[in-house]
Design a protein around this motif. Structure first.
Motif, PDB file in Angstrom:
ATOM      1  N   ILE A   8      10.541   7.189  13.158  1.00 48.54           N
ATOM      2  CA  ILE A   8       9.935   5.921  13.587  1.00 48.54           C
ATOM      3  C   ILE A   8       8.433   6.000  13.453  1.00 48.54           C
ATOM      4  O   ILE A   8       7.778   5.074  12.980  1.00 48.54           O
ATOM      5  N   GLY A   9       7.893   7.176  13.823  1.00 46.41           N
ATOM      6  CA  GLY A   9       6.447   7.370  13.716  1.00 46.41           C
ATOM      7  C   GLY A   9       5.966   7.242  12.275  1.00 46.41           C
ATOM      8  O   GLY A   9       5.007   6.525  11.982  1.00 46.41           O
ATOM      9  N   THR A  10       6.688   7.884  11.355  1.00 49.60           N
ATOM     10  CA  THR A  10       6.313   7.830   9.932  1.00 49.60           C
ATOM     11  C   THR A  10       6.352   6.394   9.432  1.00 49.60           C
ATOM     12  O   THR A  10       5.444   5.914   8.740  1.00 49.60           O
ATOM     13  N   LEU A  11       7.437   5.708   9.803  1.00 46.51           N
ATOM     14  CA  LEU A  11       7.641   4.332   9.344  1.00 46.51           C
ATOM     15  C   LEU A  11       6.553   3.405   9.885  1.00 46.51           C
ATOM     16  O   LEU A  11       5.948   2.623   9.141  1.00 46.51           O
ATOM     17  N   ALA A  12       6.289   3.530  11.186  1.00 41.30           N
ATOM     18  CA  ALA A  12       5.275   2.672  11.813  1.00 41.30           C
ATOM     19  C   ALA A  12       3.906   2.943  11.209  1.00 41.30           C
ATOM     20  O   ALA A  12       3.114   2.023  10.980  1.00 41.30           O
ATOM     21  N   ASP A  13       3.660   4.207  10.916  1.00 46.22           N
ATOM     22  CA  ASP A  13       2.392   4.605  10.307  1.00 46.22           C
ATOM     23  C   ASP A  13       2.218   3.912   8.959  1.00 46.22           C
ATOM     24  O   ASP A  13       1.168   3.347   8.653  1.00 46.22           O
ATOM     25  N   TRP A  14       3.302   3.961   8.167  1.00 47.58           N
ATOM     26  CA  TRP A  14       3.271   3.363   6.821  1.00 47.58           C
ATOM     27  C   TRP A  14       3.109   1.837   6.917  1.00 47.58           C
ATOM     28  O   TRP A  14       2.329   1.231   6.190  1.00 47.58           O
ATOM     29  N   LEU A  15       3.873   1.233   7.848  1.00 53.15           N
ATOM     30  CA  LEU A  15       3.813  -0.231   7.995  1.00 53.15           C
ATOM     31  C   LEU A  15       2.422  -0.668   8.446  1.00 53.15           C
ATOM     32  O   LEU A  15       1.907  -1.698   7.996  1.00 53.15           O
ATOM     33  N   ALA A  16       1.822   0.107   9.330  1.00 53.32           N
ATOM     34  CA  ALA A  16       0.501  -0.261   9.849  1.00 53.32           C
ATOM     35  C   ALA A  16      -0.539  -0.260   8.725  1.00 53.32           C
ATOM     36  O   ALA A  16      -1.581  -0.914   8.829  1.00 53.32           O
ATOM     37  N   LYS A  17      -0.242   0.506   7.662  1.00 52.94           N
ATOM     38  CA  LYS A  17      -1.185   0.559   6.536  1.00 52.94           C
ATOM     39  C   LYS A  17      -1.056  -0.660   5.617  1.00 52.94           C
ATOM     40  O   LYS A  17      -1.883  -0.864   4.728  1.00 52.94           O
ATOM     41  N   GLN A  18       0.003  -1.467   5.801  1.00 49.78           N
ATOM     42  CA  GLN A  18       0.246  -2.606   4.907  1.00 49.78           C
ATOM     43  C   GLN A  18      -0.668  -3.773   5.271  1.00 49.78           C
ATOM     44  O   GLN A  18      -0.292  -4.682   5.996  1.00 49.78           O
ATOM     45  N   LYS A  19      -1.890  -3.694   4.770  1.00 50.16           N
ATOM     46  CA  LYS A  19      -2.855  -4.755   5.054  1.00 50.16           C
ATOM     47  C   LYS A  19      -3.206  -5.467   3.755  1.00 50.16           C
ATOM     48  O   LYS A  19      -3.327  -4.841   2.714  1.00 50.16           O
ATOM     49  N   ALA A  20      -3.356  -6.787   3.856  1.00 50.68           N
ATOM     50  CA  ALA A  20      -3.731  -7.558   2.658  1.00 50.68           C
ATOM     51  C   ALA A  20      -5.197  -7.328   2.338  1.00 50.68           C
ATOM     52  O   ALA A  20      -5.617  -7.290   1.193  1.00 50.68           O
ATOM     53  N   THR A  21      -5.984  -7.206   3.405  1.00 54.35           N
ATOM     54  CA  THR A  21      -7.428  -7.059   3.224  1.00 54.35           C
ATOM     55  C   THR A  21      -7.801  -5.615   3.460  1.00 54.35           C
ATOM     56  O   THR A  21      -7.828  -5.148   4.594  1.00 54.35           O
ATOM     57  N   VAL A  45       9.352   7.339   3.300  1.00 47.72           N
ATOM     58  CA  VAL A  45       9.537   6.022   3.903  1.00 47.72           C
ATOM     59  C   VAL A  45      10.758   5.326   3.294  1.00 47.72           C
ATOM     60  O   VAL A  45      11.582   4.739   3.995  1.00 47.72           O
ATOM     61  N   LYS A  46      10.890   5.455   1.970  1.00 49.81           N
ATOM     62  CA  LYS A  46      12.024   4.822   1.290  1.00 49.81           C
ATOM     63  C   LYS A  46      13.353   5.303   1.845  1.00 49.81           C
ATOM     64  O   LYS A  46      14.274   4.519   2.086  1.00 49.81           O
ATOM     65  N   SER A  47      13.450   6.618   2.051  1.00 49.41           N
ATOM     66  CA  SER A  47      14.728   7.151   2.535  1.00 49.41           C
ATOM     67  C   SER A  47      14.993   6.705   3.971  1.00 49.41           C
ATOM     68  O   SER A  47      16.129   6.419   4.339  1.00 49.41           O
ATOM     69  N   ILE A  48      13.923   6.616   4.784  1.00 50.02           N
ATOM     70  CA  ILE A  48      14.124   6.149   6.173  1.00 50.02           C
ATOM     71  C   ILE A  48      14.589   4.693   6.160  1.00 50.02           C
ATOM     72  O   ILE A  48      15.528   4.319   6.877  1.00 50.02           O
ATOM     73  N   MET A  49      13.954   3.896   5.307  1.00 50.03           N
ATOM     74  CA  MET A  49      14.318   2.483   5.238  1.00 50.03           C
ATOM     75  C   MET A  49      15.760   2.310   4.788  1.00 50.03           C
ATOM     76  O   MET A  49      16.480   1.455   5.293  1.00 50.03           O
ATOM     77  N   GLU A  50      16.153   3.145   3.846  1.00 47.45           N
ATOM     78  CA  GLU A  50      17.524   3.078   3.353  1.00 47.45           C
ATOM     79  C   GLU A  50      18.499   3.406   4.467  1.00 47.45           C
ATOM     80  O   GLU A  50      19.523   2.740   4.645  1.00 47.45           O
ATOM     81  N   VAL A  61       0.870  -1.178   0.000  1.00 48.21           N
ATOM     82  CA  VAL A  61       0.000   0.000   0.000  1.00 48.21           C
ATOM     83  C   VAL A  61       0.909   1.230   0.000  1.00 48.21           C
ATOM     84  O   VAL A  61       1.887   1.267   0.758  1.00 48.21           O
ATOM     85  N   ASP A  62       0.611   2.194  -0.852  1.00 52.51           N
ATOM     86  CA  ASP A  62       1.400   3.431  -0.890  1.00 52.51           C
ATOM     87  C   ASP A  62       2.889   3.110  -1.099  1.00 52.51           C
ATOM     88  O   ASP A  62       3.760   3.534  -0.339  1.00 52.51           O
ATOM     89  N   ALA A  63       3.175   2.323  -2.148  1.00 51.99           N
ATOM     90  CA  ALA A  63       4.507   1.764  -2.338  1.00 51.99           C
ATOM     91  C   ALA A  63       5.564   2.806  -2.655  1.00 51.99           C
ATOM     92  O   ALA A  63       6.745   2.608  -2.393  1.00 51.99           O
ATOM     93  N   ASP A  64       5.160   3.946  -3.227  1.00 56.74           N
ATOM     94  CA  ASP A  64       6.161   4.909  -3.699  1.00 56.74           C
ATOM     95  C   ASP A  64       6.367   6.077  -2.749  1.00 56.74           C
ATOM     96  O   ASP A  64       6.723   7.177  -3.165  1.00 56.74           O
ATOM     97  N   ASN A  65       6.138   5.852  -1.477  1.00 54.82           N
ATOM     98  CA  ASN A  65       6.329   6.902  -0.489  1.00 54.82           C
ATOM     99  C   ASN A  65       7.830   7.194  -0.336  1.00 54.82           C
ATOM    100  O   ASN A  65       8.590   6.400   0.211  1.00 54.82           O
TER     101      ASN A  65
END
Lengths: 223, 290
Positions: free
Chosen positions: B276-289, B213-218, B206-210
Motif C-alpha cells: 500500500i505504501g509503494t502504491l500510495a507513493d507512486w500515486l502521489a507522484k501522479q501530478k499534471a503540473t 506498482v504494475k504487479s501490485i495493481m494487477e 509519471v514513472d509509468a513503467d514501474n
C-alpha cells in the motif's frame, strides 16, 4: 384605417361569422371563479392549453439550435443551455413545461371525471381528450431522448425493451421505434421526427376537434 | 361604394360566391344558464389573461431557479448507469417490477393491466352511462377512480424511493448534479466550467513503467474499475488515477486504499502495508503540473 381594411376583407370573404361564433358565448356563473372561488377547478383545461402553447413556442425556438444527430445532439443542447443568451430559460420552459402540462392535464381530467361532465352528450369530447392525453405521454417519451445524455439514452433503452415485451407485436414496435438493431443514430432521428412533426400534428388536429366540440355543445351545466 | 359610405358593409349577392348572411351573427343568448353569466370577450378573457400572466411569471421564476438538467453525453458502453424514466412514467415502470406481471406473465404487465386501466378510462362515458353526474351518487366509478389514483401514487412513490436507495447504496450522484457541482466549483475558482463535450486532456503518467506498482495493481485489480488507461469512468463516477497526486496526498491515498471510500472497497487485507505504501507513493507522484 384598421376598420376599413377589415371591411375590405369582410366584404369579400364574410369573415365576421367565423370569429363571432368563437367570441360570442357566455361564461356561466358556475364556472367563473370571480363568483365562486371553488370554480377555479374549471381553469385547468385553459391552463393546459396555455402551457401547450408555451411548449409549442419554446420548442420552435429550441429547434433553431438543436441538431438531431448522435455526434452533435448533446453538444447542441449543451451550447444552447450554457452559451446561447436566454437559452437556459427557453430550454427550462420546455423541460419544466413538459411536466406541468401533464400535471394540468391530469387535474383537468379529474375535474371532468368527478363533475361527470363526460356524460351524454359529451362522450366524444372525453374520448378525444383521452387521445390528447396519450399523445402528450408520447411527446414526453420521445422528447426525453433528444438531449442525448446518459439519462435520456438509458431511459429510452429501457422503454423500448418494455415495448419489446408486448406479445406478438413487440418486436415490430421495437424495430419501428429504434429504426435498427440498437438505440442509435436512427432512433434519435426517428424520435425527433415523431416529437416535432407527427405527434404535434396529431395534437393540433385533436385540439381543434376538442375545442370545436366544446363550442358546439357548450360547457356542462351546474351540478 | 354602393351606399357611398365606404365603411358600411356591402354584401354581394347574385354571381358572388359569398353567402348572404341570413342573420349569421346571432346575438349572444345568455338564457341557457341562470345566474350571473359573463361575456367571454372581452370581460372574461381579460381576467383569464391576467391569471395567465401570473402563471407565466411563476413559471419563469421556476425555470430561472432550477435550470433544466443535463448530464454527460450518452455512452452506450456505460454499464453502471441507473436508468430512470420521467416521473410520470414511474408508476408503469414500477408495476413491471412485480413478479406476477413480469417474466412469463409480462403480457399482463405491458398489455393486460395498463390496457384495462387506460381502456376503461378512454371509454368511461360508455361504461358509466347513468344520468347522475355528482360523484357521490356514482359510487362505482368514483371508487374505481380513487383506487387508481392511490395505486398510481403508491407505485410512483415506491419507484422513486427505490431509485434514491439505489443511488445511495451504489454511491452514485446523478450526472447532472455532478456537472452542476463541477461548474460551480470552477466558477468559484474563477475558471471556465469544464466542458462535457471535449475529452479531458490526458494527464501524462509519471514513472509509468514501474514494474513493482504494475504487479501490485494487477493483484488488487485496480484497473477493473479505474480503467486500463487509469482514466477512470466518468459516467460511473469512478475517478481517474492520472493526476490524482494533485488532489490527494500520499497519506490520504494510503488511507483510501486501506479502508476504501464510497464505492471503492477496502484493500487493507488484500495488500500488505508495504505494498500500500509503494502504491500510495507512486500515486502521489501522479501530478499534471510538475
Amino acid at each position: 384605417m384598421f376598420k376599413s381594411v377589415y371591411n375590405w376583407i369582410d366584404e369579400r370573404l364574410d369573415v365576421t361569422p367565423l370569429w363571432r361564433d368563437v367570441a360570442d358565448h357566455e361564461v356561466p356563473e358556475h364556472v367563473n371563479p370571480a363568483h365562486h372561488f371553488s370554480a377555479f377547478v374549471y381553469c385547468f383545461g385553459g391552463l393546459t392549453f396555455f402551457i401547450t402553447v408555451i411548449q409549442i413556442l419554446s420548442g420552435m425556438f429550441l429547434t433553431m439550435y438543436y441538431v438531431p444527430d448522435i455526434i452533435n445532439a448533446y453538444a447542441s443542447v449543451d451550447y444552447l443551455q450554457h452559451k446561447v443568451p436566454f437559452g437556459s430559460i427557453v430550454r427550462g420552459m420546455h423541460h419544466w413545461g413538459a411536466s406541468l402540462v401533464i400535471v394540468m392535464m391530469f387535474l383537468h381530467t379529474l375535474r371532468v371525471f368527478f363533475t361527470g361532465s363526460y356524460k351524454a352528450p359529451r362522450e366524444m369530447n372525453w374520448v378525444v381528450g383521452m387521445l390528447i392525453f396519450f399523445i402528450m405521454l408520447g411527446l414526453g417519451f420521445t422528447g426525453y431522448l433528444l438531449p442525448w445524455d446518459n439519462k435520456a439514452y438509458f431511459a429510452t433503452k429501457v422503454g423500448i425493451q418494455i415495448a419489446n415485451s408486448v406479445p406478438y407485436i413487440g418486436e415490430y414496435i421495437k424495430i419501428f421505434l429504434q429504426g435498427g438493431e440498437i438505440v442509435g443514430a436512427t432512433t434519435l432521428t426517428r424520435f425527433f421526427a415523431i416529437h416535432v412533426f407527427f405527434l404535434p400534428g396529431a395534437l393540433l388536429a385533436l385540439l381543434a376537434a376538442h375545442f370545436l366540440m366544446i363550442r358546439k355543445q357548450g360547457i356542462a351545466g351546474p351540478l | 361604394m354602393a351606399h357611398g359610405n365606404k365603411n358600411e358593409k356591402v354584401v354581394y349577392v347574385g354571381d358572388s360566391r359569398v353567402r348572404k348572411p341570413g342573420g349569421a351573427t346571432i346575438p349572444p343568448d345568455y338564457t341557457s344558464f341562470p345566474g350571473r353569466s359573463e361575456a367571454f370577450i372581452p370581460n372574461f378573457l381579460l381576467k383569464e389573461w391576467m391569471v395567465g400572466c401570473v402563471v407565466l411569471v411563476g413559471f419563469l421564476v421556476l425555470t430561472i431557479a432550477h435550470p433544466a438538467p443535463l448530464g454527460y453525453p450518452a455512452n452506450p458502453t456505460n454499464s453502471a448507469f441507473i436508468p430512470i424514466p420521467d416521473w410520470y412514467f414511474l408508476f408503469l415502470y414500477q408495476l413491471l417490477k412485480y413478479p406476477w406481471v413480469s417474466g412469463s406473465y409480462v403480457a399482463w404487465g405491458v398489455v393486460g393491466i395498463p390496457g384495462v386501466a387506460f381502456g376503461s378510462l378512454l371509454l368511461a362515458p360508455f361504461l358509466d352511462t347513468g344520468k347522475e353526474r355528482r360523484f357521490y351518487r356514482r359510487p362505482i366509478a368514483t371508487a374505481l377512480m380513487l383506487l387508481s389514483l392511490v395505486s398510481c401514487y403508491y407505485l410512483t412513490k415506491v419507484s422513486w424511493d427505490f431509485y434514491q436507495h439505489e443511488l445511495e447504496i451504489t454511491g452514485t450522484i446523478p450526472e447532472h448534479t455532478v456537472r452542476e457541482e463541477k461548474a460551480r466549483e470552477a466558477a468559484a475558482a474563477g475558471k471556465e466550467p469544464p466542458s462535457a463535450t471535449k475529452p479531458a486532456e490526458a494527464v501524462e503518467l509519471v514513472d509509468a513503467d514501474n514494474a513493482e506498482v504494475k504487479s501490485i495493481m494487477e493483484k488488487a485489480g485496480c484497473l477493473t474499475c479505474h480503467a486500463t488507461d487509469l482514466k477512470g469512468q466518468a459516467g460511473a463516477n469512478i475517478p481517474a488515477l492520472r493526476g490524482v497526486g494533485d488532489l490527494l496526498t500520499k497519506e490520504e491515498l494510503a488511507e483510501i486504499i486501506t479502508n476504501g471510500k464510497d464505492k471503492m472497497p477496502a484493500f487493507g487485507t488484500d495488500l500488505s502495508a508495504e505494498e500500500i505504501g509503494t502504491l500510495a507513493d507512486w500515486l502521489a507522484k501522479q501530478k499534471a503540473t510538475e
